[in-house]
Enzyme design. Structure first.
Site, PDB file in Angstrom:
ATOM      1  N   LYS A  13       0.781  -1.264   0.143  1.00  0.00           N
ATOM      2  CA  LYS A  13      -0.055  -0.067   0.222  1.00  0.00           C
ATOM      3  C   LYS A  13       0.773   1.252  -0.036  1.00  0.00           C
ATOM      4  CE  LYS A  13      -2.082  -1.280   3.752  1.00  0.00           C
ATOM      5  NZ  LYS A  13      -1.232  -2.360   4.089  1.00  0.00           N
ATOM      6  N   ARG A  88      -9.673   0.647   8.589  1.00  0.00           N
ATOM      7  CA  ARG A  88      -9.478  -0.778   8.975  1.00  0.00           C
ATOM      8  C   ARG A  88     -10.475  -1.352   9.501  1.00  0.00           C
ATOM      9  NH1 ARG A  88      -3.597  -1.917   9.606  1.00  0.00           N
ATOM     10  NH2 ARG A  88      -2.339   0.083   9.755  1.00  0.00           N
ATOM     11  N   ARG A 127      12.934  -7.378   5.228  1.00  0.00           N
ATOM     12  CA  ARG A 127      13.026  -5.963   5.038  1.00  0.00           C
ATOM     13  C   ARG A 127      13.790  -5.211   6.116  1.00  0.00           C
ATOM     14  NH1 ARG A 127       6.888  -3.768   4.713  1.00  0.00           N
ATOM     15  NH2 ARG A 127       6.375  -3.579   7.044  1.00  0.00           N
ATOM     16  N   ARG A 161      12.672  -2.342  11.516  1.00  0.00           N
ATOM     17  CA  ARG A 161      11.685  -2.049  12.378  1.00  0.00           C
ATOM     18  C   ARG A 161      11.392  -3.263  13.365  1.00  0.00           C
ATOM     19  NH1 ARG A 161       6.358  -0.010   8.718  1.00  0.00           N
ATOM     20  NH2 ARG A 161       5.490  -1.281  10.544  1.00  0.00           N
ATOM     21  N   ARG A 172      -0.763  -9.246  13.019  1.00  0.00           N
ATOM     22  CA  ARG A 172      -1.437  -8.052  12.514  1.00  0.00           C
ATOM     23  C   ARG A 172      -2.168  -8.398  11.194  1.00  0.00           C
ATOM     24  NH1 ARG A 172       4.057  -5.304  11.144  1.00  0.00           N
ATOM     25  NH2 ARG A 172       2.946  -3.991   9.873  1.00  0.00           N
TER      26      ARG A 172
END
Length: 215
Positions: A13, A88, A127, A161, A172
């Site tokens: 996104k 959401r 990542r 992160r 999540r």
């Protein structure tokens, strides 16, 4: 034009929103970025959000909607909005309708980026970014040309992160399935929902979105 980009964390996104900002001058309203900015600034909202985000849970609707409303007020009437990571939940979808209507806006398109969950876990967990310039890398798909050295700025410092681990990612995704999936029929019933394969390469996905918006 006002659009929503839907999809679980890591579906692309943010990447697609950045392309729309660059090519169409739209404004990306990423709740994740806005909340992280609040966390970094140490605001009361940021401190509250940090504890929730660190646990891999979702920030309360009232907090998120308030941040979105403030950002919409800063935009000019000619600027289109990209809602990235919001709404959401069904309650947020209803709140967004109100936020837009109060400002003379309406939704034009809702794009859902569909994904393969196991492949998505690999995409997210691998990542990392350059700590200096923010350039993105990946253990499997995009390593620096020279090991340990950023292609862009030459820095040797990288960071990940803390929530980019498999357990948090799957938490999540479960949250997404449970809370966000029910809002999809709302937009499908309005005839503004389009599903696009988010596992395709970035340019292919971008071209499909462009075709939709230009149609």
């Amino acid at each position: 034009m006002n659009i929503i980009l839907l999809g679980p964390p890591g579906a692309g996104k943010g990447t697609q929103a950045a392309k729309l900002v660059a090519t169409r001058g739209m404004v990306q309203l990423s709740t994740g970025d806005m909340l992280r900015a609040a966390v970094k600034a140490g605001t009361p909202v940021g401190q509250k959000a940090k504890a929730i985000m660190d646990a891999g849970e979702l920030v309360p609707d009232a907090v998120v909607s308030g941040i979105i409303g403030e950002r919409l007020d800063e935009m000019t009437s000619g600027e289109g909005a990209i809602f990235d990571g919001y709404p959401r939940t069904a309650a947020q979808a209803e709140a967004l309708d109100g936020l837009l209507a109060d400002r003379g806006r309406s939704l034009d398109h809702v794009v859902e980026l569909t994904v393969d969950e196991d492949a998505l876990v690999e995409r997210i967990v691998g990542r990392y970014t350059c700590a200096k310039c923010g350039e993105g890398y990946h253990d499997t798909f995009k390593q620096p040309k020279v090991a340990g050295v950023c292609d862009v700025c030459g820095s040797t410092e990288f960071k990940r992160r803390p929530d980019d681990n498999e357990e948090t990612v799957r938490t999540r995704m479960a949250e997404y399935r449970a809370k966000t999936a029910p809002i999809i029929p709302i937009y499908a019933a309005r005839g503004i929902l389009t599903r696009i394969d988010g596992m395709g390469d970035i340019d292919t996905v971008a071209a499909e979105i462009a075709t939709l918006l230009d149609g």
